[in-house]
Design a protein around this motif. Structure first.
Motif, PDB file in Angstrom:
ATOM      1  N   SER A   1      26.402  69.205 -14.074  1.00 48.37           N
ATOM      2  CA  SER A   1      27.753  68.688 -13.832  1.00 48.37           C
ATOM      3  C   SER A   1      27.946  67.321 -14.462  1.00 48.37           C
ATOM      4  O   SER A   1      29.024  67.017 -14.989  1.00 48.37           O
ATOM      5  CB  SER A   1      28.008  68.611 -12.322  1.00 48.37           C
ATOM      6  OG  SER A   1      28.013  69.882 -11.727  1.00 48.37           O
ATOM      7  N   ALA A   2      26.912  66.507 -14.451  1.00 44.34           N
ATOM      8  CA  ALA A   2      27.014  65.146 -14.988  1.00 44.34           C
ATOM      9  C   ALA A   2      27.209  65.124 -16.503  1.00 44.34           C
ATOM     10  O   ALA A   2      27.596  64.095 -17.059  1.00 44.34           O
ATOM     11  CB  ALA A   2      25.769  64.355 -14.625  1.00 44.34           C
ATOM     12  N   ASP A   3      26.978  66.259 -17.158  1.00 43.79           N
ATOM     13  CA  ASP A   3      27.164  66.334 -18.609  1.00 43.79           C
ATOM     14  C   ASP A   3      28.622  66.550 -18.988  1.00 43.79           C
ATOM     15  O   ASP A   3      28.966  66.535 -20.168  1.00 43.79           O
ATOM     16  CB  ASP A   3      26.330  67.489 -19.183  1.00 43.79           C
ATOM     17  CG  ASP A   3      24.849  67.281 -18.995  1.00 43.79           C
ATOM     18  OD1 ASP A   3      24.138  68.280 -18.737  1.00 43.79           O
ATOM     19  OD2 ASP A   3      24.387  66.125 -19.083  1.00 43.79           O
ATOM     20  N   PHE A   4      29.464  66.779 -17.980  1.00 45.87           N
ATOM     21  CA  PHE A   4      30.855  67.119 -18.248  1.00 45.87           C
ATOM     22  C   PHE A   4      31.778  66.130 -17.547  1.00 45.87           C
ATOM     23  O   PHE A   4      31.457  65.620 -16.475  1.00 45.87           O
ATOM     24  CB  PHE A   4      31.156  68.548 -17.788  1.00 45.87           C
ATOM     25  CG  PHE A   4      30.378  69.566 -18.566  1.00 45.87           C
ATOM     26  CD1 PHE A   4      29.080  69.882 -18.221  1.00 45.87           C
ATOM     27  CD2 PHE A   4      30.941  70.195 -19.663  1.00 45.87           C
ATOM     28  CE1 PHE A   4      28.343  70.799 -18.958  1.00 45.87           C
ATOM     29  CE2 PHE A   4      30.219  71.121 -20.396  1.00 45.87           C
ATOM     30  CZ  PHE A   4      28.911  71.419 -20.049  1.00 45.87           C
ATOM     31  N   GLY A   5      32.940  65.873 -18.160  1.00 51.66           N
ATOM     32  CA  GLY A   5      33.827  64.867 -17.610  1.00 51.66           C
ATOM     33  C   GLY A   5      35.183  65.369 -17.181  1.00 51.66           C
ATOM     34  O   GLY A   5      35.901  64.667 -16.466  1.00 51.66           O
ATOM     35  N   SER A   6      35.542  66.574 -17.608  1.00 54.04           N
ATOM     36  CA  SER A   6      36.853  67.129 -17.257  1.00 54.04           C
ATOM     37  C   SER A   6      36.660  68.513 -16.688  1.00 54.04           C
ATOM     38  O   SER A   6      35.782  69.269 -17.150  1.00 54.04           O
ATOM     39  CB  SER A   6      37.759  67.206 -18.486  1.00 54.04           C
ATOM     40  OG  SER A   6      37.973  65.928 -19.041  1.00 54.04           O
ATOM     41  N   TRP A   7      37.492  68.847 -15.708  1.00 57.48           N
ATOM     42  CA  TRP A   7      37.341  70.113 -14.999  1.00 57.48           C
ATOM     43  C   TRP A   7      38.689  70.808 -14.837  1.00 57.48           C
ATOM     44  O   TRP A   7      39.727  70.157 -14.663  1.00 57.48           O
ATOM     45  CB  TRP A   7      36.740  69.871 -13.617  1.00 57.48           C
ATOM     46  CG  TRP A   7      35.383  69.268 -13.693  1.00 57.48           C
ATOM     47  CD1 TRP A   7      35.077  67.945 -13.796  1.00 57.48           C
ATOM     48  CD2 TRP A   7      34.140  69.975 -13.721  1.00 57.48           C
ATOM     49  NE1 TRP A   7      33.706  67.778 -13.872  1.00 57.48           N
ATOM     50  CE2 TRP A   7      33.111  69.002 -13.827  1.00 57.48           C
ATOM     51  CE3 TRP A   7      33.788  71.324 -13.656  1.00 57.48           C
ATOM     52  CZ2 TRP A   7      31.766  69.353 -13.878  1.00 57.48           C
ATOM     53  CZ3 TRP A   7      32.451  71.663 -13.699  1.00 57.48           C
ATOM     54  CH2 TRP A   7      31.453  70.701 -13.809  1.00 57.48           C
ATOM     55  N   GLY A   8      38.650  72.141 -14.886  1.00 58.09           N
ATOM     56  CA  GLY A   8      39.836  72.916 -14.588  1.00 58.09           C
ATOM     57  C   GLY A   8      40.004  73.086 -13.093  1.00 58.09           C
ATOM     58  O   GLY A   8      39.187  72.616 -12.304  1.00 58.09           O
ATOM     59  N   GLN A   9      41.061  73.771 -12.697  1.00 55.26           N
ATOM     60  CA  GLN A   9      41.365  73.977 -11.289  1.00 55.26           C
ATOM     61  C   GLN A   9      40.511  75.085 -10.674  1.00 55.26           C
ATOM     62  O   GLN A   9      40.377  75.156  -9.458  1.00 55.26           O
ATOM     63  CB  GLN A   9      42.844  74.329 -11.118  1.00 55.26           C
ATOM     64  CG  GLN A   9      43.778  73.195 -11.477  1.00 55.26           C
ATOM     65  CD  GLN A   9      43.613  72.011 -10.555  1.00 55.26           C
ATOM     66  OE1 GLN A   9      43.556  72.154  -9.339  1.00 55.26           O
ATOM     67  NE2 GLN A   9      43.509  70.818 -11.116  1.00 55.26           N
ATOM     68  N   GLY A  10      39.967  75.927 -11.504  1.00 56.81           N
ATOM     69  CA  GLY A  10      39.129  77.009 -10.994  1.00 56.81           C
ATOM     70  C   GLY A  10      39.887  78.320 -10.918  1.00 56.81           C
ATOM     71  O   GLY A  10      41.099  78.345 -10.693  1.00 56.81           O
ATOM     72  N   THR A  11      39.160  79.403 -11.078  1.00 55.63           N
ATOM     73  CA  THR A  11      39.732  80.734 -10.956  1.00 55.63           C
ATOM     74  C   THR A  11      38.763  81.609 -10.162  1.00 55.63           C
ATOM     75  O   THR A  11      37.556  81.571 -10.397  1.00 55.63           O
ATOM     76  CB  THR A  11      40.030  81.339 -12.341  1.00 55.63           C
ATOM     77  OG1 THR A  11      40.678  82.605 -12.185  1.00 55.63           O
ATOM     78  CG2 THR A  11      38.766  81.526 -13.181  1.00 55.63           C
TER      79      THR A  11
END
Length: 127
Positions: free
Chosen positions: A111-121
């Motif tokens: 998770s720490a490798d990523f900075g932006s996230w979607g809302q989820g599906t």
């Protein structure tokens, strides 16, 4: 900032297939990799797979190797998750993620490798 929108979630049967898509918008020139994570109630978000735009190197969690496939189109800023041979334990909310970090050799798998996230599906697999 980067905005991510997932689509394609739903219900499927064990042994079946589903495909998820994620489109990035905003400051997409700063995206070096994109990935998918999943989460079930009461558990931490779990890495599923990722793709590095440079060289299109892919990374997979052991639990999905051989069943899931990530691909992407950098020009369209879109990443896909093809899920085959689905199992009930694949049931989860799936999140698309984008990384603003360039790694030369390091693996994108946390998770720490990523900075932006979607809302989820939501993906539900029935037996």
């Amino acid at each position: 900032q980067v905005q991510l929108v997932e689509s394609g979630g739903g219900s499927g049967q064990a042994g079946g297939s589903l495909t998820l898509s994620c489109v990035a918008s905003g400051r997409t020139s700063r995206i070096y990799a994109m990935g998918w994570f999943r989460q079930t109630p009461g558990k931490e978000r779990e890495f599923v797979c990722a793709i590095r735009w440079s060289g299109l190197t892919t990374y997979y969690a052991d639990s999905v190797k051989g069943r899931f496939s990530i691909s992407g189109d950098n020009a369209k800023k879109t990443v896909y998750l093809q899920m085959n041979s689905l199992k009930p334990e694949d049931t989860a909310v799936y999140y698309c993620a984008a990384s603003p970090y360039f790694y030369n050799l390091r693996t994108y798998n946390a998770s720490a490798d990523f900075g932006s996230w979607g809302q989820g599906t939501q993906v539900i697999v029935s037996s």
